[in-house]
Design a protein around this motif. Sequence first.
Motif: not given
Length: 160
Positions: A133-144, A56-66
């Motif tokens: 980022t345009g990358k497919r990801l898989r997330g896992k919580q490592v700290e809580s 919605e913000l037009g920022l998809a696949n923006g190749n922005l720095p982290l």
Amino acid sequence: MSISIENDLRSELGDFSSIVCFKAVVTGIQEALGEKAALIALVSAGRQRGKQLIEELGLANGNLPLPEVAQLMQKILGKDGTRLCLIDAIEECENGFRVACRETICSSGEAPGSPITLSYTLGALQGALEAVTGKRLRGKQVESVLRGSSQDVVEFAILG
């Protein structure tokens, strides 16, 4: 950059509702579907929402720095945005990204030691990161924060 996520969905009550009501929805989904199916559904719903916000913000696949990605996500998901969570950092890690956040909607109101893990929040972070980022990801919580950490931390592995 000006970011507006105001939708004015309700003229008197505004666009936000209580965490208590959201947590009641989560509990109801868990009771109806079972814990594993509920986790899948909530992560998926969050993922779609995170992706939608970025698009919605037009920022998809923006190749922005982290650092810019972290700033952007803090703005749209933090206190000036949807108030889902506060993002402290997004860093590159082995094969992906590591996101440190606090005051997540998923951990709020839970007792110390609770086995609750991030579900909707994890999904929203994942969807937003995938869209940016345009990358497919898989997330896992490592700290809580519920189990002694000062932050909720999620690692996202890049898939293929």
